[in-house]
Each structure stands twice: as structure tokens, then as C-alpha cells.
Design a protein around this motif. Sequence first.
Motif, PDB file in Angstrom:
ATOM      1  N   GLU B 105       0.842  -1.203   0.000  1.00  0.00           N
ATOM      2  CA  GLU B 105       0.000   0.000   0.000  1.00  0.00           C
ATOM      3  C   GLU B 105       0.873   1.246   0.000  1.00  0.00           C
ATOM      4  O   GLU B 105       0.647   2.202  -0.746  1.00  0.00           O
ATOM      5  CB  GLU B 105      -0.867  -0.025   1.269  1.00  0.00           C
ATOM      6  N   TYR B 106       1.889   1.219   0.841  1.00  0.00           N
ATOM      7  CA  TYR B 106       2.781   2.367   0.956  1.00  0.00           C
ATOM      8  C   TYR B 106       3.489   2.602  -0.377  1.00  0.00           C
ATOM      9  O   TYR B 106       3.570   3.719  -0.875  1.00  0.00           O
ATOM     10  CB  TYR B 106       3.808   2.126   2.068  1.00  0.00           C
ATOM     11  N   GLN B 107       3.969   1.498  -0.963  1.00  0.00           N
ATOM     12  CA  GLN B 107       4.696   1.615  -2.231  1.00  0.00           C
ATOM     13  C   GLN B 107       3.800   2.203  -3.318  1.00  0.00           C
ATOM     14  O   GLN B 107       4.198   3.093  -4.060  1.00  0.00           O
ATOM     15  CB  GLN B 107       5.208   0.237  -2.666  1.00  0.00           C
ATOM     16  N   SER B 108       2.565   1.696  -3.344  1.00  0.00           N
ATOM     17  CA  SER B 108       1.647   2.168  -4.361  1.00  0.00           C
ATOM     18  C   SER B 108       1.355   3.664  -4.205  1.00  0.00           C
ATOM     19  O   SER B 108       1.329   4.411  -5.184  1.00  0.00           O
ATOM     20  CB  SER B 108       0.357   1.334  -4.251  1.00  0.00           C
ATOM     21  N   LEU B 109       1.160   4.082  -2.965  1.00  0.00           N
ATOM     22  CA  LEU B 109       0.902   5.508  -2.727  1.00  0.00           C
ATOM     23  C   LEU B 109       2.133   6.348  -3.049  1.00  0.00           C
ATOM     24  O   LEU B 109       2.022   7.444  -3.614  1.00  0.00           O
ATOM     25  CB  LEU B 109       0.483   5.750  -1.273  1.00  0.00           C
ATOM     26  N   ALA B 110       3.289   5.816  -2.681  1.00  0.00           N
ATOM     27  CA  ALA B 110       4.534   6.552  -2.956  1.00  0.00           C
ATOM     28  C   ALA B 110       4.735   6.698  -4.460  1.00  0.00           C
ATOM     29  O   ALA B 110       5.080   7.777  -4.954  1.00  0.00           O
ATOM     30  CB  ALA B 110       5.717   5.828  -2.326  1.00  0.00           C
ATOM     31  N   ASP B 111       4.487   5.606  -5.188  1.00  0.00           N
ATOM     32  CA  ASP B 111       4.621   5.654  -6.656  1.00  0.00           C
ATOM     33  C   ASP B 111       3.687   6.712  -7.223  1.00  0.00           C
ATOM     34  O   ASP B 111       4.053   7.512  -8.070  1.00  0.00           O
ATOM     35  CB  ASP B 111       4.238   4.303  -7.275  1.00  0.00           C
ATOM     36  N   ARG B 112       2.446   6.686  -6.741  1.00  0.00           N
ATOM     37  CA  ARG B 112       1.448   7.591  -7.297  1.00  0.00           C
ATOM     38  C   ARG B 112       1.812   9.048  -7.002  1.00  0.00           C
ATOM     39  O   ARG B 112       1.645   9.915  -7.851  1.00  0.00           O
ATOM     40  CB  ARG B 112       0.071   7.255  -6.736  1.00  0.00           C
ATOM     41  N   ASP B 113       2.293   9.292  -5.801  1.00  0.00           N
ATOM     42  CA  ASP B 113       2.678  10.666  -5.468  1.00  0.00           C
ATOM     43  C   ASP B 113       3.851  11.126  -6.327  1.00  0.00           C
ATOM     44  O   ASP B 113       3.894  12.268  -6.778  1.00  0.00           O
ATOM     45  CB  ASP B 113       3.032  10.780  -3.982  1.00  0.00           C
ATOM     46  N   PHE B 169       9.238   7.413 -11.370  1.00  0.00           N
ATOM     47  CA  PHE B 169       8.836   6.101 -10.861  1.00  0.00           C
ATOM     48  C   PHE B 169      10.059   5.322 -10.371  1.00  0.00           C
ATOM     49  O   PHE B 169      10.044   4.729  -9.288  1.00  0.00           O
ATOM     50  CB  PHE B 169       8.127   5.335 -11.987  1.00  0.00           C
ATOM     51  N   GLU B 170      11.110   5.355 -11.149  1.00  0.00           N
ATOM     52  CA  GLU B 170      12.323   4.618 -10.754  1.00  0.00           C
ATOM     53  C   GLU B 170      12.953   5.221  -9.504  1.00  0.00           C
ATOM     54  O   GLU B 170      13.466   4.509  -8.652  1.00  0.00           O
ATOM     55  CB  GLU B 170      13.306   4.585 -11.927  1.00  0.00           C
ATOM     56  N   ALA B 171      12.858   6.550  -9.386  1.00  0.00           N
ATOM     57  CA  ALA B 171      13.400   7.186  -8.176  1.00  0.00           C
ATOM     58  C   ALA B 171      12.617   6.739  -6.953  1.00  0.00           C
ATOM     59  O   ALA B 171      13.184   6.480  -5.887  1.00  0.00           O
ATOM     60  CB  ALA B 171      13.325   8.704  -8.329  1.00  0.00           C
ATOM     61  N   SER B 172      11.303   6.623  -7.133  1.00  0.00           N
ATOM     62  CA  SER B 172      10.463   6.180  -6.015  1.00  0.00           C
ATOM     63  C   SER B 172      10.840   4.759  -5.596  1.00  0.00           C
ATOM     64  O   SER B 172      10.964   4.449  -4.416  1.00  0.00           O
ATOM     65  CB  SER B 172       8.996   6.243  -6.452  1.00  0.00           C
ATOM     66  N   ARG B 173      11.036   3.893  -6.599  1.00  0.00           N
ATOM     67  CA  ARG B 173      11.413   2.498  -6.305  1.00  0.00           C
ATOM     68  C   ARG B 173      12.780   2.422  -5.640  1.00  0.00           C
ATOM     69  O   ARG B 173      13.008   1.637  -4.719  1.00  0.00           O
ATOM     70  CB  ARG B 173      11.424   1.678  -7.606  1.00  0.00           C
ATOM     71  N   ALA B 174      13.693   3.262  -6.099  1.00  0.00           N
ATOM     72  CA  ALA B 174      15.052   3.237  -5.531  1.00  0.00           C
ATOM     73  C   ALA B 174      15.016   3.656  -4.062  1.00  0.00           C
ATOM     74  O   ALA B 174      15.675   3.051  -3.206  1.00  0.00           O
ATOM     75  CB  ALA B 174      15.956   4.177  -6.333  1.00  0.00           C
ATOM     76  N   ARG B 175      14.199   4.661  -3.776  1.00  0.00           N
ATOM     77  CA  ARG B 175      14.086   5.115  -2.383  1.00  0.00           C
ATOM     78  C   ARG B 175      13.484   4.012  -1.515  1.00  0.00           C
ATOM     79  O   ARG B 175      13.891   3.784  -0.397  1.00  0.00           O
ATOM     80  CB  ARG B 175      13.208   6.367  -2.318  1.00  0.00           C
ATOM     81  N   ASP B 176      12.501   3.293  -2.093  1.00  0.00           N
ATOM     82  CA  ASP B 176      11.857   2.225  -1.336  1.00  0.00           C
ATOM     83  C   ASP B 176      12.844   1.098  -1.058  1.00  0.00           C
ATOM     84  O   ASP B 176      12.878   0.547   0.046  1.00  0.00           O
ATOM     85  CB  ASP B 176      10.667   1.697  -2.136  1.00  0.00           C
ATOM     86  N   ASN B 177      13.658   0.774  -2.063  1.00  0.00           N
ATOM     87  CA  ASN B 177      14.658  -0.280  -1.858  1.00  0.00           C
ATOM     88  C   ASN B 177      15.630   0.105  -0.764  1.00  0.00           C
ATOM     89  O   ASN B 177      16.024  -0.718   0.061  1.00  0.00           O
ATOM     90  CB  ASN B 177      15.423  -0.543  -3.158  1.00  0.00           C
ATOM     91  N   LEU B 178      15.988   1.378  -0.764  1.00  0.00           N
ATOM     92  CA  LEU B 178      16.922   1.878   0.244  1.00  0.00           C
ATOM     93  C   LEU B 178      16.285   1.753   1.634  1.00  0.00           C
ATOM     94  O   LEU B 178      16.910   1.300   2.584  1.00  0.00           O
ATOM     95  CB  LEU B 178      17.245   3.343  -0.064  1.00  0.00           C
ATOM     96  N   ARG B 179      15.020   2.108   1.707  1.00  0.00           N
ATOM     97  CA  ARG B 179      14.299   2.054   2.983  1.00  0.00           C
ATOM     98  C   ARG B 179      14.235   0.617   3.485  1.00  0.00           C
ATOM     99  O   ARG B 179      14.524   0.320   4.645  1.00  0.00           O
ATOM    100  CB  ARG B 179      12.884   2.602   2.778  1.00  0.00           C
ATOM    101  N   GLU B 180      13.907  -0.301   2.577  1.00  0.00           N
ATOM    102  CA  GLU B 180      13.824  -1.704   2.975  1.00  0.00           C
ATOM    103  C   GLU B 180      15.178  -2.223   3.419  1.00  0.00           C
ATOM    104  O   GLU B 180      15.286  -2.964   4.390  1.00  0.00           O
ATOM    105  CB  GLU B 180      13.309  -2.545   1.812  1.00  0.00           C
ATOM    106  N   GLY B 181      16.229  -1.823   2.739  1.00  0.00           N
ATOM    107  CA  GLY B 181      17.579  -2.250   3.077  1.00  0.00           C
ATOM    108  C   GLY B 181      17.973  -1.811   4.470  1.00  0.00           C
ATOM    109  O   GLY B 181      18.589  -2.569   5.228  1.00  0.00           O
ATOM    110  N   ARG B 182      17.531  -0.631   4.821  1.00  0.00           N
ATOM    111  CA  ARG B 182      17.875  -0.105   6.153  1.00  0.00           C
ATOM    112  C   ARG B 182      17.115  -0.839   7.241  1.00  0.00           C
ATOM    113  O   ARG B 182      17.598  -1.020   8.342  1.00  0.00           O
ATOM    114  CB  ARG B 182      17.547   1.382   6.212  1.00  0.00           C
ATOM    115  N   LEU B 183      15.889  -1.254   6.917  1.00  0.00           N
ATOM    116  CA  LEU B 183      15.067  -1.920   7.937  1.00  0.00           C
ATOM    117  C   LEU B 183      15.519  -3.336   8.207  1.00  0.00           C
ATOM    118  O   LEU B 183      15.317  -3.863   9.279  1.00  0.00           O
ATOM    119  CB  LEU B 183      13.597  -1.917   7.494  1.00  0.00           C
ATOM    120  N   GLU B 184      16.127  -3.973   7.197  1.00  0.00           N
ATOM    121  CA  GLU B 184      16.510  -5.383   7.354  1.00  0.00           C
ATOM    122  C   GLU B 184      17.696  -5.534   8.305  1.00  0.00           C
ATOM    123  O   GLU B 184      18.541  -4.672   8.380  1.00  0.00           O
ATOM    124  CB  GLU B 184      16.850  -5.964   5.998  1.00  0.00           C
TER     125      GLU B 184
END
Lengths: 287, 184
Positions: B105-113, B169-184
Amino acid sequence: MNDDQAFERATQAFLEDGSDRTPAATIDAVLLAVRTTPQERDLRIPWRTAPMSNLARLVTLAVLAVLVIAIAFSLRPTSGTVGGGGSPSPSSPSPAASSSAPALSPSAQPSPYSIDTKTWTTYTSARYGFSIGHPADWYVHTTATRDWTYPADATVDMYSTALETFVDTNNTIAASTWSVAVKSGTTLDAWIHAYCALAESPAPSDCTTMPGRTVAASMDGHAGSLVRFTQDTQAFFLVNDRIYVVAIWQAEEFIPGGVSRLLQAYLSTMHLLPGGPSPSGASPSPS
Amino acid sequence: MNRDLVERARSGDQAAFADLVHQVSDTLLGIARRILRDPGLAEDVLQNALVTIWRKLPHLREPDRFEAWAYRILVNACYAAAPHNRRWASTVRILPLDRQNDADEYQSLADRDELEQAFRRLPLDQRAVFVLHHHAGFPLVEVAEVLGIPGGTARSRLHYATRALRAAFEASRARDNLREGRLE
């Protein structure tokens, strides 16, 4: 799901967001306005369906001939109009046009469509070595960040990052300028034909009809050619083995008085910088 | 579109025009809303465009081309009405917290924004081509015809619009990957 699919899905979701139902109040307002808004009359003459007799044809032709002569007489060019563009000469530019300083004085003799460039803003392109004015309320859409190259850039249009492009406030008309080095000995006509054959705009059909679409033009004392293509109007100049192009990306009839008149006004404000363009590695064109 | 309806409206029949309005208004509003990204402004533009369509209908030569002709009037009305260089005001979204698919849900909203912001940065003429092609479903040749521009220009505008949106869109995905990497 790969990146392309994800992008497509996200784009579709973004586009489908929200409701498109027209509020009843909007429709009511339109229908109310329609009650008191008269339709414009269609003044075009309907096509004839009945055949004409030979005598009627002859009379019609004679009347038309008289009308054409009368109109041509009343539209005789006078000196001092915008860019001197009122006296189209066929095809190639006249060397005499470059012998004097540009007599492009758009506001010298006001006409119904005269363009006053006194209030225009000056834009300088160090990359291409010229300054040019644009209407104060237009904005700089693109500043060239790289050199225009032939043939690669001949197929792109006003959004190329190799162009200096100005756009009006309504985003309906754009003017672009650029320049490119050419091989010594290249003639202006040869270059324009090579460019025309390759470009997306003008259309290929424009290239064969180019002589009839060309008038002489002048820029900073240099003679050149202004070509009214179907979808846009462009002016070309060859100075010291460089081609300079000024293009307005709209068809001639797009604005009252004609797009070429606006282009002439642009040309009247254009000056080549003494130092020429900034050095670059761009290869001459066409090869 | 009913040709007879268009012809009757063209010759001044207000009832026929009312029927036409009911048939096309939702589609036109959808296009205006997507180009302008402002529902209120889109309704104003639709209203103006429909009145212009009524006024100019007698000039329409081919009733079968009514829709394409109406789209052109609408898009021109969008160009005329859009405030130039209006800054994008970010909207606040309330994210659901107790959902299984929070991450999606978060990813989808982030992409859309991200897409929203990138789209609002596009010039209106690029937006118009993108919407007519991807939302209204016109082939590029018809988009060019509707907008009265060369086919190459339509293609180029679509290219630049798509490129900008994809970059966002790719910038949004890259930020999300970074966020996930930090959480792991």
C-alpha cells in the motif's frame, strides 16, 4: 513483475484515479448559457452542385481575374513593413539583401498586425554565438545544453536540448533557434534540402514544394531564406561556414498576420556575437 | 456519436445539443481533469469548452469528426486556463496502519505521489499528448490530428513525458529499496 509492467501498472492506476462524473450543476450552467449564446454563422461558400454553362464559366473567370488584379494591386508591398517580408521572391536569397544593414523595423510602419519588438527581452546564446529577442511574456522553455548535430538532431523537434526554445504563456506556440557548423563550400540551398529530407517536421512533401514556399530573409545584415512549411516556418542563414536556424513551430495561419511575420520580427532582433559560438567538438554537417 | 444529433445541434437545436452534452461531458471532464490535475479548474474548463463547442458547431464540416474536434477545443481551453508555472501543493494522505499489505500500500501511494509530482512538472502540451494517448486511447496519429500538430511532434512529446514519469517512478522504487535495506 518486471520494471516495465510495474511502471505501466502504476501509470494506469495514476491515470484512472478519481471520478469523471460531471456534476449536474456544471451541465445546467452550460445549458443555461447555451440558451442565450448565439451560434457563429458559417460563412464558407457551399460547393456548387449544378453544372455551369461555358458562358457562365467565362464570366466567372473574368470577374475573378479582375478581383485578383485589384487585390494584388491593393496589397503591393510598402517599405518598412515587418521584415520586408511582404515582397516574396522565389527561392534563393538575393546577395543584395545582405549588402545593407537589416532594414527590419517591425514598428516602423504600423499595420493591423505590426509587431513591436521594442519591449522584447534579449536572450543570449553563448553556445551558438548570437543574441535574439523574444516577447517579454514568453518564457525560455529550453536552454541548449549540447550542440545541435546533423543528422541526429534533424529528426527531433522543439523539445530537443540542443535548441534554444521560447514558448508563449499559453504553451501554444514555440520559437527555437540553433546553429551548426558546415563544411566549407556547402551552399545554403543544399543544406536546407538535406535537412528537409531528413526532418520529421517539415514533412517530406514540403521539400518538393519548397521553392514556392521560400522568400528572402535577412538577419543581422546576412541574407537567407525563410521557408513556410506546412506545419511550421523556418529561416536559414549561412554565415562563415555556420548555418543558423530560427524556427516557429506552428503553421502560417496559426496567428493573425501569419507566423512568418512573427518570425521576421524575431530575425530583426537577432545579432551574431563578435566572438562567434563557444568552441565545441561538433562535426560539420551535412557530411 | 450520433451523426443526426450532431447535425441537429449544428443547425441550432438546443435540445439536441443538450443530449450531446450528456453523452460527451464525462469523457471531456476526464481528459481535462487529467491534463490539469485540478478538479475544480477542470469543471470550469469543461463549461467553457462546451459553450465554445456550441458557438462553433456551425463551422464543423464533418459531423463524424465531432469528438476529435471537441477534444481539440477542450485541450485548447485547458492551455488557456492553466495557471502558468503553478507550484504543486503536496496533499496529505492518511496511510492505513493495521493492514496486512502495508508495504504494498505504501509503495503504491509513494509511486502515485511521485508520478503526480512528475506529471505536474510536465508542460501542458506533453500532458495533453500523454492523456489522449494513454487515457483516451487515441493512436499517436490521431493525437496529432486532434491537437493539430505534426506526428513527429506528438511522438516527441509522448517520449519526453514518458521519460520524465519513468524517471520519477524509478526514483520512487530506488528510495523504497533503500528504505527496505535499512530496515533489514
